[in-house]
Design an enzyme around this catalytic site. Sequence first.
Site, short mmCIF file in Angstrom:
data_model
loop_
_atom_site.label_atom_id
_atom_site.label_comp_id
_atom_site.label_asym_id
_atom_site.label_seq_id
_atom_site.Cartn_x
_atom_site.Cartn_y
_atom_site.Cartn_z
N ASN A 8 0.87 -1.24 0.07
CA ASN A 8 -0.10 -0.17 -0.16
C ASN A 8 0.87 1.02 0.10
O ASN A 8 1.45 1.40 0.89
CB ASN A 8 -0.80 0.04 1.32
CG ASN A 8 -1.69 1.38 1.36
OD1 ASN A 8 -1.55 2.02 0.52
ND2 ASN A 8 -2.07 1.57 2.49
N LYS A 10 0.08 4.24 -0.32
CA LYS A 10 -0.44 5.49 0.18
C LYS A 10 -0.52 6.42 -0.76
O LYS A 10 -0.26 6.43 -1.90
CB LYS A 10 -0.04 5.70 1.78
CG LYS A 10 0.00 4.46 2.70
CD LYS A 10 0.32 4.70 4.08
CE LYS A 10 0.07 3.51 4.71
NZ LYS A 10 0.23 3.45 6.13
N HIS A 90 -9.41 1.11 5.42
CA HIS A 90 -8.10 1.43 5.69
C HIS A 90 -8.23 2.47 6.75
O HIS A 90 -9.04 3.43 6.98
CB HIS A 90 -6.99 2.15 4.89
CG HIS A 90 -5.77 2.03 5.40
ND1 HIS A 90 -5.05 2.94 6.24
CD2 HIS A 90 -4.42 1.23 5.12
CE1 HIS A 90 -3.70 2.87 6.43
NE2 HIS A 90 -3.36 1.54 5.84
N GLU A 92 -6.62 4.98 7.95
CA GLU A 92 -6.45 6.28 7.25
C GLU A 92 -7.62 6.77 6.71
O GLU A 92 -7.96 8.04 6.88
CB GLU A 92 -5.19 6.29 6.38
CG GLU A 92 -3.87 6.26 7.26
CD GLU A 92 -2.65 5.78 6.72
OE1 GLU A 92 -2.68 5.62 5.35
OE2 GLU A 92 -1.67 5.32 7.42
N GLU A 160 -4.85 -4.93 10.93
CA GLU A 160 -3.80 -3.50 11.13
C GLU A 160 -4.00 -2.86 12.24
O GLU A 160 -5.00 -1.88 12.37
CB GLU A 160 -3.83 -2.60 9.82
CG GLU A 160 -3.38 -3.35 8.64
CD GLU A 160 -3.10 -2.30 7.42
OE1 GLU A 160 -1.96 -2.32 7.00
OE2 GLU A 160 -3.64 -1.34 7.09
N GLY A 166 3.24 2.65 10.68
CA GLY A 166 4.03 3.68 10.37
C GLY A 166 4.91 3.90 11.57
O GLY A 166 5.57 4.86 11.62
N SER A 205 4.07 -1.91 10.12
CA SER A 205 5.41 -1.91 10.50
C SER A 205 6.06 -3.28 9.72
O SER A 205 7.24 -3.71 10.55
CB SER A 205 5.79 -1.58 11.78
OG SER A 205 5.44 -0.18 12.01
P1 PGA Z 1 3.35 0.37 7.21
O1 PGA Z 1 1.77 0.67 6.68
O2 PGA Z 1 3.97 -0.82 6.83
O3 PGA Z 1 4.21 1.59 6.81
O4 PGA Z 1 3.27 0.58 8.80
C1 PGA Z 1 0.87 -0.52 6.85
C2 PGA Z 1 -0.38 0.27 6.20
O5 PGA Z 1 -0.72 1.20 6.53
O6 PGA Z 1 -0.93 -0.50 5.26
#
Ligand code: PGA
Length: 245
Positions: A8, A10, A90, A92, A160, A166, A205
């Site tokens: 992903n 983003k 997601h 976000e 997640e 992140g 992460s």
């Molecule tokens: P990350 O993001 O691997 O940078 O922690 C995962 C995600 O939001 O799908």
Amino acid sequence: MKKLAAGNWKMNGSLEVLAELAKLEIRHKESTVNVLICPPAIYIQTALSLFSSISIGAQDCHMYQSGAYTGNISAEMLADLGVNYVLVGHSERRIDHTETDSMVLQKALAAQTAGIKPIICIGETLNQRESGQTLNVIEKQMNGSLHKDLTSYPFVIAYEPVWAIGTGHVPSSQQIAEVHNFCRNYLEHNFHEIAANTPLLYGGSVKGSNAKKIFAIPNVDGALVGAASLKVDDFSSIIEALEKS
Ligand code: PGA
């Protein structure tokens, strides 16, 4: 069930990054797992022209097929291009765009109607985990964003934890196992035979350095990878760990 390594991006990446990532096609040509990249929508068409064995997905879709929804993209439009997966719900999107469980369900159903597999994202916040609410939150999200109508077409679930995205903080193997076992049991109870064929991804992460440990956890069928999916070597080592798991 074939495992899935999904990236992903983003709101990151560029045409240059896309061209660089095309090296994955050669490295994982005969991969035993499904590999997916979800770039920003504007790069989807170029991505589709660069990749053949790697699938291209979208990061979101609208719940309706068409209409006066400025700035949005429908699942039909994604299918028109050849997209075969879309992320829905997601954290976000849930947080920044106030998407509710029922909106996530509508988007998942819209994706399936268009012939696209939705990757339905769920996960608790740090507050919810610290107050012992994790499984209640996961159950509530699954009650709200899954429906028996989803069984007509494949879908994927991505767990997640919001606090792991992140941040570099990965839950313990026991914590991941607890949620993934809970999700599998939930699917078995509510969706019966499709439970065994629905991949449960872990996200938050995931890196080359922790992928092997994460993929050794029961009921983890792959990963949803953010930052590490933008770099060839990083994403490649995650794919390799999944291939060996
Ligand atoms: P990350 O993001 O691997 O940078 O922690 C995962 C995600 O939001 O799908």
